[in-house]
Enzyme design. Structure first.
Site, PDB file in Angstrom:
ATOM      1  N   ASP A  19     -16.111  16.455 -14.009  1.00 28.05           N
ATOM      2  CA  ASP A  19     -15.667  15.089 -13.218  1.00 28.05           C
ATOM      3  C   ASP A  19     -15.226  14.053 -14.479  1.00 28.05           C
ATOM      4  O   ASP A  19     -14.283  13.433 -14.208  1.00 28.05           O
ATOM      5  CB  ASP A  19     -16.856  14.339 -12.589  1.00 28.05           C
ATOM      6  CG  ASP A  19     -17.238  14.938 -11.552  1.00 28.05           C
ATOM      7  OD1 ASP A  19     -16.571  15.947 -11.141  1.00 28.05           O
ATOM      8  OD2 ASP A  19     -18.193  14.512 -10.905  1.00 28.05           O
TER       9      ASP A  19
ATOM     10  N   ASP B  62     -11.316  12.456 -14.416  1.00 32.07           N
ATOM     11  CA  ASP B  62     -11.478  10.960 -14.728  1.00 32.07           C
ATOM     12  C   ASP B  62     -10.410  10.744 -15.911  1.00 32.07           C
ATOM     13  O   ASP B  62      -9.380   9.863 -15.775  1.00 32.07           O
ATOM     14  CB  ASP B  62     -12.446  10.274 -14.781  1.00 32.07           C
ATOM     15  CG  ASP B  62     -13.463  10.265 -13.625  1.00 32.07           C
ATOM     16  OD1 ASP B  62     -12.810  10.568 -12.445  1.00 32.07           O
ATOM     17  OD2 ASP B  62     -14.545   9.877 -13.564  1.00 32.07           O
TER      18      ASP B  62
ATOM     19  N   LEU C 281      -3.216  25.311  23.721  1.00 32.29           N
ATOM     20  CA  LEU C 281      -3.639  26.728  24.167  1.00 32.29           C
ATOM     21  C   LEU C 281      -4.328  26.919  25.818  1.00 32.29           C
ATOM     22  O   LEU C 281      -4.854  25.953  26.088  1.00 32.29           O
ATOM     23  CB  LEU C 281      -4.702  26.950  23.267  1.00 32.29           C
ATOM     24  CG  LEU C 281      -4.369  26.991  21.615  1.00 32.29           C
ATOM     25  CD1 LEU C 281      -5.781  27.272  20.799  1.00 32.29           C
ATOM     26  CD2 LEU C 281      -3.668  28.142  21.122  1.00 32.29           C
TER      27      LEU C 281
ATOM     28  N   LYS D  59     -12.118  27.310  16.451  1.00 33.37           N
ATOM     29  CA  LYS D  59     -11.269  26.262  16.822  1.00 33.37           C
ATOM     30  C   LYS D  59     -12.025  25.022  16.557  1.00 33.37           C
ATOM     31  O   LYS D  59     -12.853  24.273  17.062  1.00 33.37           O
ATOM     32  CB  LYS D  59     -11.342  26.199  18.632  1.00 33.37           C
ATOM     33  CG  LYS D  59     -10.275  25.248  19.290  1.00 33.37           C
ATOM     34  CD  LYS D  59     -10.191  25.444  20.882  1.00 33.37           C
ATOM     35  CE  LYS D  59      -9.130  24.750  21.390  1.00 33.37           C
ATOM     36  NZ  LYS D  59      -9.407  23.334  21.275  1.00 33.37           N
TER      37      LYS D  59
ATOM     38  N   ARG E 135       0.432  15.863  16.703  1.00 29.49           N
ATOM     39  CA  ARG E 135       0.942  16.657  17.918  1.00 29.49           C
ATOM     40  C   ARG E 135       1.644  15.987  18.887  1.00 29.49           C
ATOM     41  O   ARG E 135       2.728  16.462  19.461  1.00 29.49           O
ATOM     42  CB  ARG E 135      -0.181  17.697  18.285  1.00 29.49           C
ATOM     43  CG  ARG E 135       0.581  18.597  19.261  1.00 29.49           C
ATOM     44  CD  ARG E 135      -0.356  19.560  19.751  1.00 29.49           C
ATOM     45  NE  ARG E 135      -0.987  18.989  20.931  1.00 29.49           N
ATOM     46  CZ  ARG E 135      -1.818  19.762  21.701  1.00 29.49           C
ATOM     47  NH1 ARG E 135      -1.784  20.831  21.740  1.00 29.49           N
ATOM     48  NH2 ARG E 135      -2.586  19.098  22.562  1.00 29.49           N
TER      49      ARG E 135
ATOM     50  N   GLU F 168      -5.613  21.684  11.595  1.00 28.29           N
ATOM     51  CA  GLU F 168      -6.358  20.534  12.066  1.00 28.29           C
ATOM     52  C   GLU F 168      -6.970  19.711  10.918  1.00 28.29           C
ATOM     53  O   GLU F 168      -7.509  20.122  10.120  1.00 28.29           O
ATOM     54  CB  GLU F 168      -7.613  21.270  12.727  1.00 28.29           C
ATOM     55  CG  GLU F 168      -8.201  20.435  13.753  1.00 28.29           C
ATOM     56  CD  GLU F 168      -7.491  20.555  15.206  1.00 28.29           C
ATOM     57  OE1 GLU F 168      -6.615  21.023  15.224  1.00 28.29           O
ATOM     58  OE2 GLU F 168      -7.888  19.830  16.094  1.00 28.29           O
TER      59      GLU F 168
ATOM     60  N   LYS G 257      -6.110  35.231  19.023  1.00 22.68           N
ATOM     61  CA  LYS G 257      -4.377  35.398  18.903  1.00 22.68           C
ATOM     62  C   LYS G 257      -4.288  36.657  18.575  1.00 22.68           C
ATOM     63  O   LYS G 257      -4.855  37.580  18.081  1.00 22.68           O
ATOM     64  CB  LYS G 257      -4.095  34.755  17.613  1.00 22.68           C
ATOM     65  CG  LYS G 257      -4.328  33.100  17.631  1.00 22.68           C
ATOM     66  CD  LYS G 257      -3.923  32.385  16.447  1.00 22.68           C
ATOM     67  CE  LYS G 257      -4.230  30.854  16.478  1.00 22.68           C
ATOM     68  NZ  LYS G 257      -4.195  30.190  15.343  1.00 22.68           N
TER      69      LYS G 257
ATOM     70  N   LYS H 212     -13.588  28.235  25.216  1.00 15.57           N
ATOM     71  CA  LYS H 212     -14.187  27.000  24.797  1.00 15.57           C
ATOM     72  C   LYS H 212     -15.515  27.111  25.135  1.00 15.57           C
ATOM     73  O   LYS H 212     -15.981  27.467  26.145  1.00 15.57           O
ATOM     74  CB  LYS H 212     -13.530  26.004  25.791  1.00 15.57           C
ATOM     75  CG  LYS H 212     -11.922  25.618  25.480  1.00 15.57           C
ATOM     76  CD  LYS H 212     -11.721  24.371  24.516  1.00 15.57           C
ATOM     77  CE  LYS H 212     -11.730  23.128  25.506  1.00 15.57           C
ATOM     78  NZ  LYS H 212     -11.464  21.917  24.805  1.00 15.57           N
TER      79      LYS H 212
END
Ligand code: AMP
Ligand code: ZN
Length: 656
Positions: A37, A41, A86, A117, A138, A172, A284, A308
């Protein structure tokens, strides 16, 4: 500034930017820090200095991640290519239907990708010439909102990529639950729900707010890329990874719906332990050629389907509050709801724990509230979804809704202390006493105990043992057979195991498991009744509050008298035999010496005895163990000389 000096500084900025971006990528996307870190910095603040000095900010400078100027409104943007929704499935049958619909259009080898999802906000990020040029929500699929400044602050969104053509990456925006928790700890405004937190962060005109929420981005699609073709979903994801995106945490290629069914079962079990929300799985077809043939409907691509999960949360209107009197006199507000469906059940009521809970959640009558079902317990109100001008404040009650006595207000809970006359309490106490894991008396339902109270003033446990045929025959619907059943059941209950007896008393918080622990440790009722709070907290699963409740119960004069009366009828099978053979200290002679840090000496002795050991104060050749605390003296020396086993407090802790 001199031109050569400026060029030098720009070069330095480029190097710093590259180094910092690489370090951030390793840290946030790969979860594998490559610098400390401190180093980060140092580089970052040096970069800020140069930016100030030169007045130049590189397009992919990490300083862009903190969020720039507040916008006045979101611009509407038409997507290069439509962002589809979808198709949904809620069972394996529906996934099979999806497959056969596609098979009717074309033949294909079964090869599917399965992804989580993610339940956040769908985003589309456009790059051109290797630079992030625009990010949009979207929206309705065709037109979204320009949220470029907001999305730039997301740590897992690269500001520049290697690919130089035009490309729209879809994914997402999410917030990790651990980040949400951290945020809620330090911020005034508490965000109730992760999905809303993401939407609120991105659809906020101040990009600094977005930055403060510490969002992440999981990429799952290349929606538009005119100069490049991808042969499969697998290739798309590989490519996205190479470009520095995080593609989420779940990606599997499978070859049958059976495999998908297995995955669904597993993920349904594990999804609650994830650090982000998912609301299903996306399946898919992997092969791009097959996808092209299948094409899309108006709203959704045919080659993908979303499985779902059942929603565990929903919202509905809070109509009124019923104040319920519990067995111990505790008053609980129960929310009466506008009936709503959740997980396939109609929900009409939910709990609100106590009045403080109402204040904390700021719930009002008439509000729309979020409810969640948690396993088989009664649903809980999480928070207010929407409040209205017509909503009314919920007043705290002062008198018992059953017996009208003035309630005791402990600051947290309300109690009716009229234990000997409050009908609601008595009826619940008696039915609990008779229940299966307690005294197991069949037939003493709420309806029956109500009648017994109303007709014969039956209110104490011992009163049950004074019931007779004649009395029972006066109750509604009681015929010979039923009466005899109850009487013989009462007779049988006169022999009871200690654990069941403890449970039957209905002490606040003492369930069957605790009752069993108590019976194991104390072996008989007399021991338990003389236990102190500090003894009790040593037992598994018993915290201070419960220890106090147990102690208070057994030291109440009225309860003591009632137990005494009961014991005239009931014979308790004690737990004496179980102990000695079980514990680590069974049959061992133990001497304690020195100062223990975690226990008083008397407590440690009790524990040893409860595990079947005996304790004595002097070391001799018959001593088995010396438990030595800090600054142990002559006894320890003697034990060493005699070669007796010496146990440290630490070790002792392990054994108990
Ligand atoms: P819905 O909004 O319920 O119509 O579902 C479609 C949305 O699922 C998309 O717009 C995405 O925001 C979201 N989604 C989440 N994870 C994925 C994923 N792995 N693949 C495709 N879409 C996803
Ligand atoms: Zn009452």
């Amino acid at each position: 500034m001199e031109e050569t000096k400026k060029q030098e500084l720009i070069e330095e900025m480029k190097v710093l930017t590259e180094k910092i971006n690489k370090a951030s990528y390793s840290y946030y996307v790969l979860d594998n820090p490559i610098i400390s870190d401190k180093e980060w910095d140092e580089m970052y603040y040096r970069l800020l200095d140069i930016e100030k000095e030169t007045g130049i900010i590189l397009q992919d400078s990490p300083s862009q991640k903190v969020g720039g100027e507040i916008l006045s409104k979101f611009k509407k943007v038409t997507h290069s290519k439509k962002l589809y929704s979808l198709a949904k499935a809620q069972s394996i049958e529906e996934i099979l239907d999806w497959k056969s619909r596609n098979e009717n259009i074309t033949t294909f080898d079964e090869e599917y990708s399965v992804e989580y999802k993610y339940d956040g906000l769908s985003l589309c990020i456009k790059y051109n010439g290797g630079k992030l040029v625009m990010a949009t929500t979207r929206g309705n699929g065709e037109v979204g909102e320009d949220v470029t400044e907001q999305v730039k602050t997301i740590r897992t969104v690269p500001l520049s990529i290697n690919y130089k053509g035009e490309i729209d990456v879809q994914g997402e925006g999410i917030i990790k639950l651990s980040e949400l928790e951290k945020y809620n700890k330090v911020s005034e405004e508490k965000l109730k729900n992760a999905r809303n937190a993401v939407a609120g962060a991105i659809r906020n005109l101040d990009p600094k707010v977005t930055a403060s929420r510490r969002l992440d981005f999981y990429a799952y699609n290349v929606n538009y890329c005119p100069d490049k073709e991808f042969s499969s979903q697998e290739e798309i994801c590989e490519f996205l990874k190479e470009q520095g995106f995080c593609i989420g945490n779940y990606f599997k290629i499978v070859h049958s719906i059976d495999e998908i069914s297995e995955i669904i079962k597993n993920v349904e079990k594990t999804r609650n332990s994830l650090d982000y929300l998912i609301d299903g799985l996306v399946i898919k077809i992997n092969n791009s050629k097959v996808r092209d043939v299948l094409g899309s409907t108006e709203k959704t691509p045919r080659w993908a389907v979303a499985y779902k999960f059942e929603a565990e949360e929903t919202s509905t209107i809070l109509n009124s509050i019923t104040w319920q009197v519990g067995r111990t006199g505790k008053i609980t507000p129960v929310a009466e709801l506008e009936p709503t469906e959740l997980c396939g059940v109609t929900i009409k009521r939910a709990t609100l724990n106590n009045y403080n809970d109402i204040l904390r959640k700021q719930v009002k009558l008439g509000d729309r509230v979020f409810i969640r079902r948690s396993n088989d317990v009664i649903p809980e109100i999480l928070s207010v979804a929407e409040t209205y001008e017509t909503s009314k404040i919920i007043e705290k009650i002062t008198n018992c809704p059953c017996c009208n006595s003035l309630l005791e207000d402990t600051g947290i809970e309300l109690f009716c202390n009229n234990h000997s006359d409050c009908r609601a309490q008595i009826v619940l106490k008696l039915t609990h006493f008779a229940s299966r894991n307690a005294m197991n008396i069949e037939g003493l339902s709420v309806k029956t105990t109500e009648q017994l109270f109303d007709k014969f003033n039956v209110k104490y446990f011992s009163d049950i043992y004074n019931l007779n045929f004649e009395m029972l025959s006066k109750l509604d619907g009681f015929k010979d057979k039923k009466i005899n059943n109850i009487l013989s059941s009462i007779e049988k209950s006169k022999n009871v195991k200690l654990a069941n007896f403890i449970y039957s008393l209905g002490i606040d918080g003492v369930g069957l498991k605790t009752a069993k622990n108590l019976s194991k440790v104390y072996k008989n009722l007399q021991n338990l009744m003389s236990a102190t709070i500090s003894d009790l907290v040593l037992i598994d699963d018993i915290a201070e509050i419960m220890a106090t409740d147990i102690f208070t119960y057994f030291n109440d004069e009225f309860n003591k008298l009632e137990i005494e009366k009961l014991l005239k009828f009931v014979n308790i099978e004690n737990n004496d035999d179980v102990k000695v053979s079980n514990g680590f200290f069974a049959g061992k002679k133990v001497v304690l010496t020195g100062t223990l840090t975690k226990f008083k000496r008397s407590e440690a002795e009790k524990i040893i005895e409860s595990q079947g050991g005996t304790t004595s104060s002097s070391v001799s050749s018959s001593t088995d163990i010396v438990l030595a605390g800090e600054s142990a003296g002559s006894k320890l020396d003697k034990a060493k000389k005699l070669g007796i086993y010496i146990m440290s407090e630490e070790e002792f802790l392990k054994y108990i």
